[in-house]
Design a protein around this motif. Sequence first.
Motif, PDB file in Angstrom:
ATOM      1  N   ARG A   1      30.265  26.581  35.528  1.00 33.92           N
ATOM      2  CA  ARG A   1      31.626  26.039  35.495  1.00 33.92           C
ATOM      3  C   ARG A   1      32.628  27.098  35.945  1.00 33.92           C
ATOM      4  O   ARG A   1      33.585  26.797  36.683  1.00 33.92           O
ATOM      5  CB  ARG A   1      31.977  25.526  34.089  1.00 33.92           C
ATOM      6  CG  ARG A   1      31.278  24.214  33.706  1.00 33.92           C
ATOM      7  CD  ARG A   1      31.874  23.619  32.451  1.00 33.92           C
ATOM      8  NE  ARG A   1      31.613  24.429  31.270  1.00 33.92           N
ATOM      9  CZ  ARG A   1      30.537  24.321  30.516  1.00 33.92           C
ATOM     10  NH1 ARG A   1      29.598  23.426  30.800  1.00 33.92           N
ATOM     11  NH2 ARG A   1      30.367  25.082  29.446  1.00 33.92           N
ATOM     12  N   LEU A   2      32.426  28.344  35.515  1.00 36.07           N
ATOM     13  CA  LEU A   2      33.309  29.429  35.947  1.00 36.07           C
ATOM     14  C   LEU A   2      33.211  29.640  37.452  1.00 36.07           C
ATOM     15  O   LEU A   2      34.200  29.948  38.102  1.00 36.07           O
ATOM     16  CB  LEU A   2      32.957  30.720  35.216  1.00 36.07           C
ATOM     17  CG  LEU A   2      33.325  30.816  33.737  1.00 36.07           C
ATOM     18  CD1 LEU A   2      32.791  32.103  33.137  1.00 36.07           C
ATOM     19  CD2 LEU A   2      34.844  30.744  33.552  1.00 36.07           C
TER      20      LEU A   2
ATOM     21  N   VAL B   1      30.654  33.653  40.389  1.00 33.14           N
ATOM     22  CA  VAL B   1      31.666  33.653  39.324  1.00 33.14           C
ATOM     23  C   VAL B   1      32.782  34.644  39.650  1.00 33.14           C
ATOM     24  O   VAL B   1      33.972  34.329  39.558  1.00 33.14           O
ATOM     25  CB  VAL B   1      31.021  33.990  37.964  1.00 33.14           C
ATOM     26  CG1 VAL B   1      32.100  34.268  36.910  1.00 33.14           C
ATOM     27  CG2 VAL B   1      30.123  32.855  37.500  1.00 33.14           C
ATOM     28  N   LEU B   2      32.412  35.846  40.041  1.00 33.73           N
ATOM     29  CA  LEU B   2      33.408  36.882  40.288  1.00 33.73           C
ATOM     30  C   LEU B   2      34.250  36.580  41.527  1.00 33.73           C
ATOM     31  O   LEU B   2      35.470  36.760  41.512  1.00 33.73           O
ATOM     32  CB  LEU B   2      32.721  38.238  40.426  1.00 33.73           C
ATOM     33  CG  LEU B   2      32.109  38.787  39.125  1.00 33.73           C
ATOM     34  CD1 LEU B   2      31.185  39.948  39.412  1.00 33.73           C
ATOM     35  CD2 LEU B   2      33.205  39.202  38.150  1.00 33.73           C
ATOM     36  N   VAL B   3      33.621  36.120  42.596  1.00 36.42           N
ATOM     37  CA  VAL B   3      34.367  35.789  43.811  1.00 36.42           C
ATOM     38  C   VAL B   3      35.359  34.660  43.531  1.00 36.42           C
ATOM     39  O   VAL B   3      36.478  34.661  44.061  1.00 36.42           O
ATOM     40  CB  VAL B   3      33.397  35.408  44.948  1.00 36.42           C
ATOM     41  CG1 VAL B   3      34.150  34.797  46.133  1.00 36.42           C
ATOM     42  CG2 VAL B   3      32.624  36.641  45.411  1.00 36.42           C
ATOM     43  N   ALA B   4      34.971  33.730  42.664  1.00 39.11           N
ATOM     44  CA  ALA B   4      35.876  32.642  42.289  1.00 39.11           C
ATOM     45  C   ALA B   4      37.052  33.134  41.460  1.00 39.11           C
ATOM     46  O   ALA B   4      38.031  32.393  41.265  1.00 39.11           O
ATOM     47  CB  ALA B   4      35.109  31.563  41.513  1.00 39.11           C
ATOM     48  N   HIS B   5      36.962  34.360  40.972  1.00 39.00           N
ATOM     49  CA  HIS B   5      38.025  34.939  40.149  1.00 39.00           C
ATOM     50  C   HIS B   5      38.624  36.171  40.836  1.00 39.00           C
ATOM     51  O   HIS B   5      38.846  37.209  40.214  1.00 39.00           O
ATOM     52  CB  HIS B   5      37.501  35.280  38.761  1.00 39.00           C
ATOM     53  CG  HIS B   5      37.188  34.072  37.934  1.00 39.00           C
ATOM     54  ND1 HIS B   5      36.066  33.310  38.140  1.00 39.00           N
ATOM     55  CD2 HIS B   5      37.883  33.480  36.917  1.00 39.00           C
ATOM     56  CE1 HIS B   5      36.066  32.307  37.269  1.00 39.00           C
ATOM     57  NE2 HIS B   5      37.138  32.389  36.528  1.00 39.00           N
TER      58      HIS B   5
ATOM     59  N   ARG C   1      28.987  39.896  29.545  1.00 41.45           N
ATOM     60  CA  ARG C   1      30.256  40.505  29.966  1.00 41.45           C
ATOM     61  C   ARG C   1      30.941  39.713  31.088  1.00 41.45           C
ATOM     62  O   ARG C   1      32.107  39.960  31.391  1.00 41.45           O
ATOM     63  CB  ARG C   1      30.000  41.925  30.470  1.00 41.45           C
ATOM     64  CG  ARG C   1      29.501  42.889  29.419  1.00 41.45           C
ATOM     65  CD  ARG C   1      30.638  43.515  28.679  1.00 41.45           C
ATOM     66  NE  ARG C   1      30.169  44.451  27.661  1.00 41.45           N
ATOM     67  CZ  ARG C   1      30.957  45.295  27.016  1.00 41.45           C
ATOM     68  NH1 ARG C   1      32.249  45.346  27.313  1.00 41.45           N
ATOM     69  NH2 ARG C   1      30.477  46.097  26.083  1.00 41.45           N
ATOM     70  N   LEU C   2      30.222  38.812  31.719  1.00 44.94           N
ATOM     71  CA  LEU C   2      30.701  38.228  32.963  1.00 44.94           C
ATOM     72  C   LEU C   2      31.982  37.422  32.796  1.00 44.94           C
ATOM     73  O   LEU C   2      32.905  37.535  33.622  1.00 44.94           O
ATOM     74  CB  LEU C   2      29.599  37.360  33.577  1.00 44.94           C
ATOM     75  CG  LEU C   2      29.841  36.838  34.985  1.00 44.94           C
ATOM     76  CD1 LEU C   2      30.193  37.964  35.946  1.00 44.94           C
ATOM     77  CD2 LEU C   2      28.592  36.092  35.479  1.00 44.94           C
TER      78      LEU C   2
END
Length: 338
Positions: free
Chosen positions: A334-335, A21-25, A54-55
């Motif tokens: 999805r994120l 999720v974080l790498v995609a953002h 929190r993600l």
Amino acid sequence: MTAGEVKHLSPDELSDLAVRVLVAHDTSAENAASVAAALVAAEIDGQKGHGLSRLAAYAAQAASGKVQGHAVPAFESAGSAALRIDAKSGFAFPAMDLAIEKLSQMAPVSGIAMAGIFRSHHFGQAGYHAERLANLGLIGLILGNSPKAIAPWGGRDGVFGTNPIAFAAPRCAAEPLLIDLSLSKAARGKVMVAAKNATPIPQGWALDKDGQPTTDAKAALEGTMIPIGDAKGAALVLMVEILAAAVTGANFGFEASSFFTADGPPPGVGQSVIAIDPKRLSGDGFADRLEVLLSAILVQPGARLPGVRRLTAREKAAKEGVAVDSAFIEELERLAQR
């Protein structure tokens, strides 16, 4: 999948999902791994307000640039036993990792060492960081400030954050003693979770924007949290605000932007991390003296030490995985495909 259905995922599976999720953002893989480790640890320990809830907000802030997802924290010496760490408007966790690494080297030499972190962000479950120091044989004391959520005693407008404190001490033949508390009567993260789930909060946790008691979580987020210990708690909140923000050169709670929204400038809050080598200061008698104290507590029927529930939760997660709502997992997937 039906509403309310639960899936059990291993800690590694949850960490992998959080990293994706974080790498995609727009977050580096290294920073994403640091953040994911802390969020999953909080989820396992039952601190869901500091866990995967929190993600989505973290990801949105990294995507908008409110958090610099590729920031690499930097340190400079502030004395023989002190460091200044610039989180560079990135996630707090890589800066905390750096503080723990450096202090674990410094404290055994000096007896005590401190790192002041500035230009930082939400640092999650404070006890997570303190316990890591205790696992290295050190006493850990963590103080952090956060965006305004508590009014000065007798006032109505928020000035201070909920300003958590955590303390951890190593033990000889047991997991570290851990004390982790928000200085509001409940962590603001719990109110956030209640607002998201449209569930009421207990009476006595918060006031609405007009200074009236409320059980409506959304109204509480627009108002202020009530400090533990009332006036005495408000004084303790002020003390932490000074140690975490004034001492480190960080933003005060009333100057910081929200941890929950993707708009606005970086929050720029601060944390103080203190590591103490108890062997150096106690003449090597700390471990025995601590057990004498804890035994005096545990000999009383019904008495228990703070922080022990986390150990049961960890055992359960290791055997069964971590229970997470299926719909929430789908949302995170999805994120991750963004």
